[in-house]
Design a protein around this motif. Structure first.
Motif, PDB file in Angstrom:
ATOM      1  N   PRO A 117      23.897 -25.091 -43.674  1.00  0.00           N
ATOM      2  CA  PRO A 117      24.665 -24.216 -42.396  1.00  0.00           C
ATOM      3  C   PRO A 117      25.872 -25.178 -42.200  1.00  0.00           C
ATOM      4  O   PRO A 117      26.221 -26.333 -41.436  1.00  0.00           O
ATOM      5  CB  PRO A 117      23.371 -24.951 -41.664  1.00  0.00           C
ATOM      6  N   LYS A 118      26.687 -24.767 -41.201  1.00  0.00           N
ATOM      7  CA  LYS A 118      28.421 -25.368 -39.701  1.00  0.00           C
ATOM      8  C   LYS A 118      26.624 -26.560 -38.963  1.00  0.00           C
ATOM      9  O   LYS A 118      27.073 -25.923 -38.036  1.00  0.00           O
ATOM     10  CB  LYS A 118      28.893 -24.126 -39.764  1.00  0.00           C
ATOM     11  N   ASP A 119      26.759 -27.301 -39.369  1.00  0.00           N
ATOM     12  CA  ASP A 119      26.650 -28.425 -38.168  1.00  0.00           C
ATOM     13  C   ASP A 119      27.198 -29.611 -38.368  1.00  0.00           C
ATOM     14  O   ASP A 119      25.867 -30.650 -37.395  1.00  0.00           O
ATOM     15  CB  ASP A 119      25.049 -28.573 -38.219  1.00  0.00           C
ATOM     16  N   ASP A 120      27.768 -29.757 -38.827  1.00  0.00           N
ATOM     17  CA  ASP A 120      28.785 -31.130 -38.595  1.00  0.00           C
ATOM     18  C   ASP A 120      27.943 -31.997 -39.694  1.00  0.00           C
ATOM     19  O   ASP A 120      28.386 -33.364 -39.312  1.00  0.00           O
ATOM     20  CB  ASP A 120      29.130 -31.525 -37.599  1.00  0.00           C
ATOM     21  N   HIS A 121      27.420 -31.492 -40.606  1.00  0.00           N
ATOM     22  CA  HIS A 121      26.718 -32.485 -41.403  1.00  0.00           C
ATOM     23  C   HIS A 121      27.738 -32.620 -42.963  1.00  0.00           C
ATOM     24  O   HIS A 121      27.557 -31.346 -42.995  1.00  0.00           O
ATOM     25  CB  HIS A 121      25.291 -32.625 -42.060  1.00  0.00           C
ATOM     26  N   PRO A 122      28.138 -33.679 -42.801  1.00  0.00           N
ATOM     27  CA  PRO A 122      28.543 -33.996 -44.248  1.00  0.00           C
ATOM     28  C   PRO A 122      28.298 -33.540 -45.431  1.00  0.00           C
ATOM     29  O   PRO A 122      28.904 -32.691 -46.047  1.00  0.00           O
ATOM     30  CB  PRO A 122      29.169 -35.252 -43.917  1.00  0.00           C
ATOM     31  N   ALA A 123      27.177 -33.586 -45.840  1.00  0.00           N
ATOM     32  CA  ALA A 123      26.627 -33.151 -46.981  1.00  0.00           C
ATOM     33  C   ALA A 123      26.757 -31.201 -46.834  1.00  0.00           C
ATOM     34  O   ALA A 123      27.105 -30.863 -48.243  1.00  0.00           O
ATOM     35  CB  ALA A 123      25.192 -33.558 -47.489  1.00  0.00           C
ATOM     36  N   ASN A 124      25.950 -30.416 -46.287  1.00  0.00           N
ATOM     37  CA  ASN A 124      26.147 -29.475 -45.910  1.00  0.00           C
ATOM     38  C   ASN A 124      27.794 -29.112 -46.102  1.00  0.00           C
ATOM     39  O   ASN A 124      28.081 -27.468 -47.213  1.00  0.00           O
ATOM     40  CB  ASN A 124      25.714 -28.313 -44.981  1.00  0.00           C
ATOM     41  N   ASP A 125      28.581 -29.956 -45.590  1.00  0.00           N
ATOM     42  CA  ASP A 125      30.298 -28.860 -46.699  1.00  0.00           C
ATOM     43  C   ASP A 125      30.646 -29.350 -47.951  1.00  0.00           C
ATOM     44  O   ASP A 125      31.964 -28.735 -47.669  1.00  0.00           O
ATOM     45  CB  ASP A 125      31.173 -29.935 -45.708  1.00  0.00           C
ATOM     46  N   ASP A 126      29.442 -30.081 -48.251  1.00  0.00           N
ATOM     47  CA  ASP A 126      30.529 -30.610 -49.818  1.00  0.00           C
ATOM     48  C   ASP A 126      28.987 -29.332 -50.463  1.00  0.00           C
ATOM     49  O   ASP A 126      28.257 -29.201 -50.954  1.00  0.00           O
ATOM     50  CB  ASP A 126      29.860 -31.723 -49.991  1.00  0.00           C
ATOM     51  N   PRO A 127      30.159 -28.698 -51.860  1.00  0.00           N
ATOM     52  CA  PRO A 127      29.608 -27.453 -52.275  1.00  0.00           C
ATOM     53  C   PRO A 127      29.002 -27.576 -53.443  1.00  0.00           C
ATOM     54  O   PRO A 127      29.034 -29.045 -54.113  1.00  0.00           O
ATOM     55  CB  PRO A 127      30.760 -26.283 -52.496  1.00  0.00           C
ATOM     56  N   SER A 128      27.680 -27.093 -53.343  1.00  0.00           N
ATOM     57  CA  SER A 128      26.919 -26.425 -54.991  1.00  0.00           C
ATOM     58  C   SER A 128      27.657 -25.453 -55.411  1.00  0.00           C
ATOM     59  O   SER A 128      28.395 -24.947 -54.877  1.00  0.00           O
ATOM     60  CB  SER A 128      25.588 -26.436 -55.319  1.00  0.00           C
ATOM     61  N   CYS A 129      28.277 -25.336 -56.979  1.00  0.00           N
ATOM     62  CA  CYS A 129      27.725 -23.971 -57.426  1.00  0.00           C
ATOM     63  C   CYS A 129      27.075 -22.926 -58.366  1.00  0.00           C
ATOM     64  O   CYS A 129      26.146 -24.386 -58.879  1.00  0.00           O
ATOM     65  CB  CYS A 129      29.112 -24.448 -58.454  1.00  0.00           C
ATOM     66  N   TRP A 130      26.763 -21.885 -58.394  1.00  0.00           N
ATOM     67  CA  TRP A 130      26.049 -21.258 -58.754  1.00  0.00           C
ATOM     68  C   TRP A 130      26.201 -21.950 -60.525  1.00  0.00           C
ATOM     69  O   TRP A 130      27.440 -22.287 -60.702  1.00  0.00           O
ATOM     70  CB  TRP A 130      25.905 -19.973 -59.000  1.00  0.00           C
TER      71      TRP A 130
END
Length: 212
Positions: A117-130
């Protein structure tokens, strides 16, 4: 008398020649498309029909442009969005990633990035890929999340529009299908019909700033 007749004959011959010359000039006057001279003798041009557009490039789907985040929901399912935790599943509520960015990498292939989610947590902005789980055994393969590497063939997926805003998702010759008791797996269709399609819902611009 002879002289007068000769002069008269020459004059008549000159006039006849002039008349022929005038007629010849008229024949060479500009003509309309119907083949008749234009009334004023002005040059006219016949309009040429514009050539039809022959571009074979399909209109770009904004949801597949790599510029929009989407949720993905199985059309024939419970209505819960797909979630990428340990593997891709339907509404597992495991705290996995629910926002995806299908990113074109050429041809009909895509890398599907997953975000929190867009909650300013840096880890959430770092992508994983299928990625197709390489440890799975055919004929049923699952999809997990890993560090993105668009050069890795098992991170490349096909996304095919099936009409009415729905899509089929595949890898090589397999399609992502729902099997009772086994969830979402990549499986060869064989003689079976595709029984699983997905709907993408726009959730805003893909403007994350991943951790450097």
């Amino acid at each position: 008398m002879f002289t007068m007749k000769w002069v008269t004959g020459v004059a008549m011959l000159a006039c006849a020649s002039a008349l022929v010359g005038c007629q010849g000039g008229a024949d060479k006057a500009p003509r309309t498309a119907a083949g008749t001279p234009t009334p004023s003798g002005a040059v006219t041009s016949t309009p040429t029909a514009a050539a039809p557009a022959t571009s074979s490039a399909a209109a770009t789907d904004p949801l597949l442009s790599g510029k929009r985040e989407v949720t993905i929901t199985r059309v024939q399912g419970s209505g819960k969005a797909l979630e990428l935790g340990g593997r891709i599943e339907e509404g597992g509520d495991t705290g996995g990633r629910l926002l995806f960015v299908p990113t074109p990498i050429g041809g009909d292939r895509y890398v599907i990035k997953a975000f929190g989610p867009k909650d300013d947590h840096p880890a959430n902005d770092d992508p994983s890929c299928w990625q197709v789980n390489g440890l799975d055994i055919e004929p049923e393969l699952t999809i997990g999340g890993v560090v993105c590497d668009p050069d890795d063939p098992i991170q490349r997926f096909t996304i095919i529009a099936k009409g009415n805003g729905t899509y089929a998702i595949g890898s090589e010759t397999r399609f992502l299908q729902h099997l009772p008791g086994n969830g979402l797996v990549l499986k060869e269709l064989g003689n079976s019909k595709l029984n699983t399609t997905f709907r993408f819902t726009d959730k805003g611009p893909a403007d994350r700033k991943p951790i450097n």
